[in-house]
Design an enzyme around this catalytic site. Structure first.
Site, PDB file in Angstrom:
ATOM      1  N   LEU A 195      52.862  47.205  42.522  1.00 27.52           N
ATOM      2  CA  LEU A 195      52.777  46.024  41.526  1.00 27.52           C
ATOM      3  C   LEU A 195      52.442  46.591  40.000  1.00 27.52           C
ATOM      4  O   LEU A 195      52.954  46.207  39.130  1.00 27.52           O
ATOM      5  CB  LEU A 195      52.086  44.919  41.735  1.00 27.52           C
ATOM      6  CG  LEU A 195      52.419  44.041  42.728  1.00 27.52           C
ATOM      7  CD1 LEU A 195      51.379  42.643  43.201  1.00 27.52           C
ATOM      8  CD2 LEU A 195      53.922  43.347  42.807  1.00 27.52           C
ATOM      9  N   THR A 249      49.629  39.800  37.817  1.00 25.20           N
ATOM     10  CA  THR A 249      49.471  41.108  38.080  1.00 25.20           C
ATOM     11  C   THR A 249      48.885  41.860  36.674  1.00 25.20           C
ATOM     12  O   THR A 249      48.043  42.646  36.840  1.00 25.20           O
ATOM     13  CB  THR A 249      50.924  41.942  38.384  1.00 25.20           C
ATOM     14  OG1 THR A 249      51.044  41.310  39.601  1.00 25.20           O
ATOM     15  CG2 THR A 249      50.629  43.275  38.572  1.00 25.20           C
ATOM     16  N   GLU A 253      45.615  43.903  36.015  1.00 24.80           N
ATOM     17  CA  GLU A 253      45.454  45.168  35.654  1.00 24.80           C
ATOM     18  C   GLU A 253      44.630  45.316  34.451  1.00 24.80           C
ATOM     19  O   GLU A 253      44.211  46.231  34.184  1.00 24.80           O
ATOM     20  CB  GLU A 253      46.891  45.713  35.537  1.00 24.80           C
ATOM     21  CG  GLU A 253      47.620  45.971  36.924  1.00 24.80           C
ATOM     22  CD  GLU A 253      46.823  46.879  38.141  1.00 24.80           C
ATOM     23  OE1 GLU A 253      46.103  47.406  37.967  1.00 24.80           O
ATOM     24  OE2 GLU A 253      47.426  46.395  39.335  1.00 24.80           O
ATOM     25  N   ASP A 273      31.024  46.257  43.214  1.00 20.03           N
ATOM     26  CA  ASP A 273      31.903  46.208  42.132  1.00 20.03           C
ATOM     27  C   ASP A 273      31.096  46.040  40.822  1.00 20.03           C
ATOM     28  O   ASP A 273      31.786  45.725  39.745  1.00 20.03           O
ATOM     29  CB  ASP A 273      32.799  44.898  42.223  1.00 20.03           C
ATOM     30  CG  ASP A 273      32.155  43.592  42.103  1.00 20.03           C
ATOM     31  OD1 ASP A 273      31.001  43.433  42.350  1.00 20.03           O
ATOM     32  OD2 ASP A 273      32.951  42.562  42.002  1.00 20.03           O
TER      33      ASP A 273
HETATM   34 ZN   LIG Z   1      43.794  46.238  41.155  1.00 18.98          ZN
END
Ligand SMILES: [Zn+2]
Length: 782
Positions: A195, A249, A253, A273
């Site tokens: 993607l 997406t 990103e 994270d």
């Molecule tokens: Zn990612």
């Protein structure tokens, strides 16, 4: 998720990428990190970045300004350029998606990053208190890198439909705007299932240790596959991939671009994270999990699978958390190529009236004529047509002329305007500068692009020179491609301990740019056999190819057409010296003579060009223009480096070089053994051309033993420094067994040696090649 270890598990990650079916989200961002780096390097990069971020976070919370920022939301405008990489379709068709689809994507970003998305209602009650308005607004660039008006969209035919992570640089090189001023988004057909991917932000540590800081500006940005770019909600006519049709997406990103990691940290429960309010998970959630899912929860608590940084479908994600906001806000305020976006000119409307001086076209860098006609290129960087411009010309800050030019320049056009011929009286460096003082009888919008200057060199003309660098010569100029020219003026012992020379300071200096020392103009019309003499000294350190060249210009130093001398590394060396080389005396120097008779009726300039490989310093001295023949026979050594000879041979080979400017036909060599004249060799008809070498046989004593051999050029020449060669030779009687020596140079086992073996008498053999040696061939012997 919060956990102890910062290590990433690349195997887990690669398996995750490989086994995702096409129906699931596939993000290449972390895989891209692993593409060119070892797991250790990635871990080190990530750790260095987190350490840097932690320091910035501490500063952020000083005086509570951070808390206030997070609660009240500062709006940050992010300038975006969208590069549509298509396959040759007309604009609006196929992969060449229409502007409206791009506007739809920008709309999604501006909703998701301001928490104005319609599906905030889907955020579970558990997470509503930490759902964040990031405060980022995405603006399609209003100005291109030249400052000209744009809609922030470029279109390029990339001619393929299978772009992958391996093409990161190739894809981005098709269209790129400087990453300091633009968030570059490339929209291209990606290889099956992928993607998109992003490049993480960098720290501003530039000590060379931190790989994160070494990320390439030219690939910075975000890549999204065409069918996941846009939104079926705001532009339903688009051709979208199922489950990834809502523009999330790009939301995801761009989260990476501003420093966010996946919720799982791309590892198990021990991988982080670095965000406090995203509950720890052991794996990616995909598809659209049932509300309240905790399949991958590390603490049996509800998972925040609907976070934009998860792997779920577009219509199942709906929030960033406050912890993620903190991270992104710190990054946008501190990270290079993120913080600089906030002040990008691309965010501002282009000026209505603006003219820029963009190049001083004439004179060139070197001027030898008595007269020049200065010319400057002007570019319309506003939106109005430009009808006139008043421009000043100054030389060395003295106003020479102010002219008003009539123009007819539309947007994005440029033109060259000319000043009157100018007679020059000064030599050396001349600074030409121009200044636009009025445009359309008014003042233009931006004053910063109205001025331009250029330093040119006007050399004097000489009929002779003898430059020994007792002081630095102001009639010679230095030009370099590097930011700092490496030519210096330093003490360099020769015959005189206090001798000074020109020096290229290349020891541990790894800037591989040309450094030119350019002579004044030399008028050779009065010469019949001109030649250049110079001395240089260079100490080689293994593997470094520092180079020196002597080149000739016929056009006032603007270009150098002929190369008279070029040597590098070992070939250039006059001595060895392990560190920061300083010559210690005459033996470290070498004299070079270069024939200039091909230019005897010309005006030329010479340049001594150095190029650093980080090895050692190169010294230059005693540059002299001479007339006539320069004869120089140089003895360069013996062919046999070990100095061991058989008495049966009766002779050795000495390497003779013609280092002069005229052919050598006749030569007399005198050979002494232990101080006694052994023989005088008279050689005739040699035909040895300048710059070439030959081997000449000299006799050896008739009886075995150790000798000091001295070979001398008995013919007088112009450089006696290299006329003598002293070496030790070991003359061996072939019959002698002790000491014995067998170098296997005959290529076979001969003489007094024989083989005996119970297995196979041919297993000892001579290895062929330039250095023959005996080896035992055990291969396939069983
Ligand atoms: Zn990612």
């Amino acid at each position: 998720m919060k956990a102890l270890s910062t290590r990433i598990l690349p195997i887990f990650l690669l398996v995750a990428l490989a086994y995702h079916s096409q129906a699931q989200r596939t993000c290449g961002t972390v895989a891209l990190q692993h593409f060119s780096k070892s797991p250790q390097e990635v871990a080190r990069s990530n750790e260095a970045f987190e350490q840097w971020l932690a320091e910035k976070k501490a500063t952020f919370y000083q005086n509570n300004s951070g808390t206030q920022q997070l609660n009240e939301t500062t709006v940050y405008q992010i300038p975006v350029v969208v590069h549509v990489i298509h396959t040759g379709e007309a604009e609006g068709a196929g992969y060449n998606i229409p502007d409206e689809q791009i506007f739809a994507q920008i709309e999604v970003l501006n909703r998701d990053y301001r928490r104005l998305n319609a599906d905030t209602s889907q955020t579970p009650a558990t997470f509503k208190p930490v759902a964040a308005d990031i405060g980022f607004e995405f603006v399609l660039a209003k100005r291109d890198p030249q400052g000209l008006p744009t809609n922030g969209i470029t279109r390029t035919n990339g001619n393929r439909t299978d772009w992958s992570l391996a093409d990161n640089s190739t894809l981005k090189s098709l269209a790129y705007w400087p990453a300091d001023d633009y968030l570059n988004i490339w929209v291209a057909p990606l290889t099956s299932g992928l993607l998109g991917w992003a490049e993480f932000p960098t720290s501003d540590i530039i000590d060379g240790v931190n790989e994160v800081a070494n990320n390439n500006a030219l690939t910075d940005g975000v890549v999204i596959t065409t069918q996941a770019f846009g939104s079926s909600e705001f532009y339903p006519q688009g051709n979208y991939k199922a489950n990834f049709d809502l523009g999330r997406t790009a939301t995801h990103e761009i989260g990476h671009f501003f420093g966010l990691r996946h919720i799982s940290g791309d590892g198990g429960c021990n991988v982080d994270d670095f965000v406090q309010d995203t509950p720890p998970t052991s794996n990616y959630y995909t598809g659209c999990p049932a509300p309240g899912s905790f399949t991958y929860s590390c603490n049996a608590e509800e998972s925040m699978f609907m976070n934009f940084m998860e792997y779920v479908n577009d219509d199942c994600m709906n929030l960033f958390s406050l912890g993620q906001k903190e991270r992104m806000v710190i990054v946008v305020n501190n990270s290079p190529r993120r913080a600089s976006l906030l002040t990008s000119l691309a965010l501002q409307e282009p000026p209505v009236l603006d003219l820029a001086a963009t190049d001083i076209v004439a004179p060139a860098s070197g001027i030898c004529a008595m007269q020049v006609q200065p010319a400057v290129q002007l570019s319309n960087t506003g939106t109005d047509t430009i009808r006139s411009a008043k421009v000043q010309l100054a030389v060395n800050n003295n106003l020479v002329e102010e002219l008003t030019f009539s123009l007819n320049l539309a947007i994005n056009q440029d033109t060259v305007v000319y000043f009157s011929n100018l007679s020059l009286t000064e030599y050396g460096d001349l600074v030409f500068s121009v200044n636009i003082t009025a445009v359309n009888d008014s003042t233009d919008a931006l004053s910063g692009n109205n001025q331009l200057s250029k330093t040119v060199f006007r050399p004097q003309v000489f009929t002779s020179f003898a430059e020994d660098f007792t002081t630095w010569p102001n009639t010679w100029s230095v030009r370099s491609e590097a930011l700092v020219a490496q030519y210096n003026y330093l003490r360099a012992p020769y015959y005189d301990l206090d001798n000074t020379a020109a020096v290229l300071t290349y020891y541990q200096n790894f800037t591989p740019y040309n450094d030119q020392l350019i002579s004044p103009v030399i008028d050779l019309s009065g010469y019949s056999k001109p030649y250049l003499l110079f001395d240089y000294a260079y100490a080689e350190i293994g593997y470094y190819d520092d180079a020196l060249a002597v080149v000739v210009s016929f056009d006032c130093g603007n270009s150098f057409a002929d190369t008279l001398f070029y040597k590098k590394g070992k070939e250039l060396a006059t001595t060895e010296y392990p560190v920061n080389f300083i010559p210690s005396g005459p033996r470290d120097w070498q004299r070079v003579a270069l024939d200039l008779s091909a230019y005897k009726s010309s005006l030329i300039q010479l340049a001594f060009v150095g190029r650093s490989d980080g090895g050692n310093n190169i010294y230059l001295d005693n540059l002299m223009l001479q007339e006539g023949d320069y004869t120089d026979v140089a003895l360069k050594g013996m062919v046999n480096p070990t100095g061991a000879y058989a008495t049966a041979t009766g002779q050795a080979q000495v390497v003779v070089e013609n280092s002069g400017t005229t052919p050598i036909d006749n030569l007399t060599l005198a050979t002494y053994a232990n101080g006694n004249l052994l023989a005088t060799s008279n050689l005739t008809g040699l035909g040895l051309l300048p710059g070439t070498r030959t081997q000449i046989a000299v006799p050896l004593p008739a009886t075995a033993g150790q000798y000091q051999l001295q070979i001398e050029v008995a013919t007088a020449d112009d450089n006696p420094e290299n006329d003598k060669l002293i070496t030790s030779v070991n003359l061996l009687d072939d019959a002698e067994l002790i000491p014995f020596r067998e170098r296997f140079n005959e290529g076979q086992i001969t003489g007094n040696w024989s083989m005996a073996s119970e297995i196979d008498s041919t297993t000892w053999a001579i290895w062929p090649g330039s250095d023959t040696y005996l080896y035992y061939n055990a291969y396939a012997q069983g």
